[in-house]
Design an enzyme around this catalytic site. Structure first.
Site, PDB file in Angstrom:
ATOM      1  N   GLU A 202       0.697  -1.088   0.002  1.00  0.00           N
ATOM      2  CA  GLU A 202      -0.020   0.112  -0.026  1.00  0.00           C
ATOM      3  C   GLU A 202       0.889   1.298   0.165  1.00  0.00           C
ATOM      4  O   GLU A 202       1.765   1.287   0.833  1.00  0.00           O
ATOM      5  CB  GLU A 202      -0.989  -0.213   1.169  1.00  0.00           C
ATOM      6  N   GLU A 326     -10.493   4.661   9.326  1.00  0.00           N
ATOM      7  CA  GLU A 326     -10.525   4.176   8.145  1.00  0.00           C
ATOM      8  C   GLU A 326     -11.197   2.950   8.167  1.00  0.00           C
ATOM      9  O   GLU A 326     -10.606   2.077   7.143  1.00  0.00           O
ATOM     10  CB  GLU A 326      -9.240   4.730   7.528  1.00  0.00           C
ATOM     11  N   ARG A 371     -11.566  17.921  10.217  1.00  0.00           N
ATOM     12  CA  ARG A 371     -10.654  16.673  10.392  1.00  0.00           C
ATOM     13  C   ARG A 371      -9.472  16.790  11.222  1.00  0.00           C
ATOM     14  O   ARG A 371      -8.921  16.036  11.819  1.00  0.00           O
ATOM     15  CB  ARG A 371     -10.620  16.010   9.136  1.00  0.00           C
ATOM     16  N   LYS A 395       1.219  11.026  13.415  1.00  0.00           N
ATOM     17  CA  LYS A 395       1.917  11.564  12.129  1.00  0.00           C
ATOM     18  C   LYS A 395       2.348  12.906  12.170  1.00  0.00           C
ATOM     19  O   LYS A 395       2.149  13.697  13.358  1.00  0.00           O
ATOM     20  CB  LYS A 395       0.761  11.502  11.124  1.00  0.00           C
ATOM     21  N   ASP A 400      -2.371  14.442   6.848  1.00  0.00           N
ATOM     22  CA  ASP A 400      -1.995  12.867   6.361  1.00  0.00           C
ATOM     23  C   ASP A 400      -0.729  13.137   5.321  1.00  0.00           C
ATOM     24  O   ASP A 400      -0.838  13.242   4.148  1.00  0.00           O
ATOM     25  CB  ASP A 400      -3.018  12.425   5.514  1.00  0.00           C
ATOM     26  N   GLU A 428       3.756   9.256  -1.000  1.00  0.00           N
ATOM     27  CA  GLU A 428       2.467   9.048  -1.685  1.00  0.00           C
ATOM     28  C   GLU A 428       1.809  10.331  -2.199  1.00  0.00           C
ATOM     29  O   GLU A 428       1.219  10.490  -3.017  1.00  0.00           O
ATOM     30  CB  GLU A 428       1.633   8.471  -0.300  1.00  0.00           C
TER      31      GLU A 428
HETATM   32  C1  BDP Z   1      -2.994   7.397   4.258  1.00  0.00           C
HETATM   33  C2  BDP Z   1      -2.919   6.321   3.147  1.00  0.00           C
HETATM   34  C3  BDP Z   1      -3.613   5.279   3.508  1.00  0.00           C
HETATM   35  C4  BDP Z   1      -3.099   4.687   4.867  1.00  0.00           C
HETATM   36  C5  BDP Z   1      -3.251   5.550   5.877  1.00  0.00           C
HETATM   37  C6  BDP Z   1      -2.959   5.275   7.267  1.00  0.00           C
HETATM   38  O1  BDP Z   1      -3.533   6.947   2.030  1.00  0.00           O
HETATM   39  O2  BDP Z   1      -3.187   4.130   2.565  1.00  0.00           O
HETATM   40  O3  BDP Z   1      -3.721   3.399   5.159  1.00  0.00           O
HETATM   41  O4  BDP Z   1      -2.693   6.853   5.735  1.00  0.00           O
HETATM   42  O5  BDP Z   1      -1.804   5.889   7.643  1.00  0.00           O
HETATM   43  O6  BDP Z   1      -1.867   8.258   3.910  1.00  0.00           O
HETATM   44  O7  BDP Z   1      -3.453   4.714   8.169  1.00  0.00           O
END
Ligand code: BDP
Length: 737
Positions: A202, A326, A371, A395, A400, A428
């Site tokens: 991923e 998610e 968010r 993070k 993100d 990403e």
């Molecule tokens: C996002 C990504 C996703 C990840 C998520 C995460 O798009 O694929 O699963 O973060 O960190 O950046 O859990």
């Protein structure tokens, strides 16, 4: 690893052939001869551990020769240390030195612990405060012989010291008069692989997962050893093998045998193996009908599972968990808190010395607020309730991994809980593997950011290294960019992000420029004619990505799902905060997300001195303007230009920087081996096209909203907005499965 020693013609040959036809000059022939002898074909597999002999004609590695190698200690880490030094010295010196059990000649290199080496013990070096992983490198006289000594309290410290010494040699530093003392600031320095058990990665852009699950444990790919060497060389001491969007199967006996086999390869390099745990595993593979952390059967199941794991892997590191985020299962499914879930798992691994890293990347479906505020809102009330062996993994920014984000307000917001940093190494949001974007300046910017929670100097680095709040359990994680591609990271320059992550994890005070210099010298050449331009490209590259994808605080404006390319028009779909329009909020009057006290009030999650700055449009740094403020298109910028004009010019500046990078790289033809030069050149061409695409599509979209003319001299996008919106990329790599 095999290095190709054949000399090859490089990409510059063709142009020379053409030129020779017309110029009939011997000049090109001479140049061909020179470049053919100067460079060898390389494929990037060796990473920064090439151990190349000094470059012809360049200021190469020092002339200091190691005449004898003495590595004290028994099999395990000392053997790995000895092998690495033999390999490195053989390459760098054009021949390995003699081995010995004790120093018997001048120019020796003596490596080990006082416990394993009487000669080191007799030196009486002060190793206090270095812990198990620190080391000293000293020029000393050992039994009458001038010697370089690498000494540590434990074998792993000696291995780290050996890699430091090899770095000195690789970068041309002299070996005399050395007195180096190093110890890592953070206890846990790890990679997180987002690798699925079917080898799909991923957000991975470097091929398949390096973990060849199907052939494990019978086949141990030699890559695992090289992976361990590379990580140990930069001080990484942990790896989470599987995706945070976890599959419970990894906890079944069949997979645990495979995990144990990998752990066996990692062990001599001081790397512990960890796993992402799926919270609902007791139901999926344990036959229970609940995963409620308050349920006695569930608790017992995890304890038994932990016992089983530790019986196979006594030094297993612990679990990483993404819960209630998610769509992942978690304790909130049963009305319990994140702390309830984390503590239940922590109790299961505690008897074995394991830890739990509980991710704070959470945002719920129901909560209707900004968010950016949600993780803080959910976690701050839990401060002080996590058990001692839990780290909350946060993070770097509140959304993100965007090309630029302000630091996450949780840093400084949970003083009673050790917080672990999560950076993304894979790109990403910064152009996948084809865009050159050196991320160390991003990491550095976040680590150096001042939370002000305990007055000036309360940097994020000091929050995570525990010095601000007195935590001993500390850590940092980087989402890996490693795959089965021959060059590991998908592009040669993406190796630098892996390298820089490790170096900053070891010492957050290092500068991103210094790291770029040392990486370039080891990866490409010590020749200043290579080092200076390459470092220049690297240092400009991240800002270029910010510029051409959306500067001044814009964020989350990429294509939907796969995140490839521009998508500022993305709207609709399952959730508002998975769209771009939610984040940029552009309308006829202006643009930006109002997170001030008059808006979502996200600013109030920061300490007062920071909140005041972000709340005030005149004081907010312009790079965060649209992150915190909704401003008119005419908003006056520090340049004197209105916001609209400034934004457009930033898009152009980004494309221009990439054009300059291409030119610089073209000028290095002949100074870099043909294979790597050609691939970087091709990728830079892709990057330039895609930067242009980002710029054109974004300007076309935002102009359709702002209705304002382009500043004088700026080229209009070549296509109408509908063209860009219609582009589709059904098989873009790395998407969630
Ligand atoms: C996002 C990504 C996703 C990840 C998520 C995460 O798009 O694929 O699963 O973060 O960190 O950046 O859990």
């Amino acid at each position: 690893m095999p290095r190709m020693l054949t000399l090859t013609r490089h990409a510059g040959d063709l142009s020379c052939v053409r030129a020779m036809r017309t110029l009939a000059s011997g000049l090109c022939a001479a140049l061909l001869l020179f470049t053919a002898t100067a460079v060898q074909a390389e494929d990037g597999y060796a990473l920064w551990l090439r151990y190349a002999a000094p470059d012809a004609g360049a200021a190469g590695p020092s002339a200091t020769r190691v005449t004898q190698l003495v590595v004290a200690g028994s099999p395990g880490v000392p053997s790995a240390t000895r092998e690495e030094l033999q390999r490195g010295l053989a390459g760098l010196q054009g021949g390995a030195p003699a081995n010995g059990d004790a120093v018997t000649r001048a120019g020796a290199l003596l490596v080990g612990t006082p416990a394993a080496s009487p000669q080191i013990a007799r030196l009486g070096l002060d190793l206090d405060g270095l812990g198990g992983e620190g080391y000293r490198i000293r020029s000393a006289v050992v039994d009458g012989h001038a010697t370089t000594v690498v000494a540590a309290n434990e074998d792993i410290g000696a291995l780290y010291g050996a890699f430091h010494l090899l770095r000195l040699l690789q970068t041309g530093q002299p070996l005399d008069g050395l007195d180096i003392r190093e110890a890592p600031r953070l206890a846990v320095r790890m990679l997180n692989h987002w690798d699925n058990l079917d080898r799909y990665v991923e957000r991975g852009y470097a091929g398949q997962s390096i973990w060849d699950w199907h052939r494990l444990p019978g086949w141990l790919d030699p890559r695992y050893t090289d992976y361990a060497r590379a990580n140990a060389s930069i001080g990484i001491n942990g790896t989470v093998l599987n995706n945070v969007n976890a599959n419970a199967d990894v906890l079944t006996p069949m997979y645990l045998d495979k995990v144990a086999a990998i752990a066996g390869v990692m062990r001599p390099y001081g790397i512990k193996v960890y796993l992402s745990a799926r919270f609902s595993a007791p139901m999926e593979i344990g036959g229970l009908d609940t995963a409620d952390p308050a349920d006695a059967d569930v608790q017992r199941w995890w304890r038994t599972k932990a016992d089983e794991v530790y019986a196979l892997i006594p030094d297993f590191g612990g679990f990483l968990v993404k819960a209630n985020s998610e769509g992942q299962p978690g304790p909130q499914d049963y009305g319990r808190s994140h702390a309830d879930g984390a503590n239940m798992l922590a109790d299961a691994v505690a008897p074995h010395g394991g830890i739990v890293m509980w991710r704070a990347f959470v945002y719920s479906d129901e909560e209707p607020v900004d968010r950016a505020k949600q993780a803080y809102n959910e976690f701050v009330p839990l401060d002080g309730t996590f058990h001692d062996n839990v780290l909350v993994q946060v993070k770097n920014g509140p959304i993100d991994f965007q090309p630029r984000e302000p630091f996450h307000p949780l840093f400084g917001g949970m003083p009673k809980t050790p917080l672990m940093m999560e950076f993304q190494i894979t790109k990403e949001y910064l152009g996948f593997s084809t865009h050159l974007a050196y991320k160390a300046p991003l990491y550095e910017e976040v680590l150096d950011a001042d939370t002000h929670v305990q007055g000036p100097g309360s940097t994020v680095a000091r929050v995570i290294d525990g010095s601000l709040d007195g935590h001993a359990l500390t850590g940092i994680a980087g989402v890996a960019n490693i795959g089965s591609d021959r060059n590991w990271s998908g592009s040669h320059f993406d190796q630098a992000n892996w390298y820089a992550f490790g170096r900053l994890a070891w010492n957050s005070d290092l500068s991103s420029r210094d790291i770029a210099v040392e990486w370039t010298r080891m990866t490409f050449s010590n020749d200043p004619a290579v080092v200076e331009p390459v470092v220049g490209m690297m240092m400009a590259s991240r800002e270029a990505v910010v510029d051409y994808t959306g500067a001044l605080g814009l964020h989350h404006v990429m294509g939907r799902g796969h995140h490839y390319g521009p998508g500022p028009w993305v709207e609709g779909g399952p959730r508002a905060d998975w769209t771009s329009v939610y984040f940029h909020r552009a309308d006829g009057n202006g643009i930006g997300f109002d997170r001030t006290r008059r808006g979502s009030d996200a600013v109030s999650q920061y300490a007062a001195p920071v909140a005041e700055v972000f709340d005030d449009v005149t004081r907010t740094p312009e790079e965060f303007l649209l992150w915190f403020h909704h401003v008119p298109w005419s908003h006056p910028m520090r340049s004197g230009r209105p916001l609209w004009d400034e934004l457009v010019l930033r898009y152009d500046r980004g494309v221009e920087t990439v054009r300059g990078m291409r030119e610089t790289w073209a000028g290095l033809d002949g100074r870099i081996d043909a294979g790597r030069h050609a691939q970087v050149a091709a990728f830079l061409a892709i990057q330039q096209d895609e930067a242009q695409w980002w710029r054109d599509a974004s300007i076309a979209y935002f102009q359709s909203i702002s209705g304002r003319p382009l500043p004088a001299g700026v080229a209009p996008p070549p296509h109408p907005l509908e063209h860009y919106k219609a582009l589709e990329f059904p098989h873009a790599p790395g998407d969630t499965q």
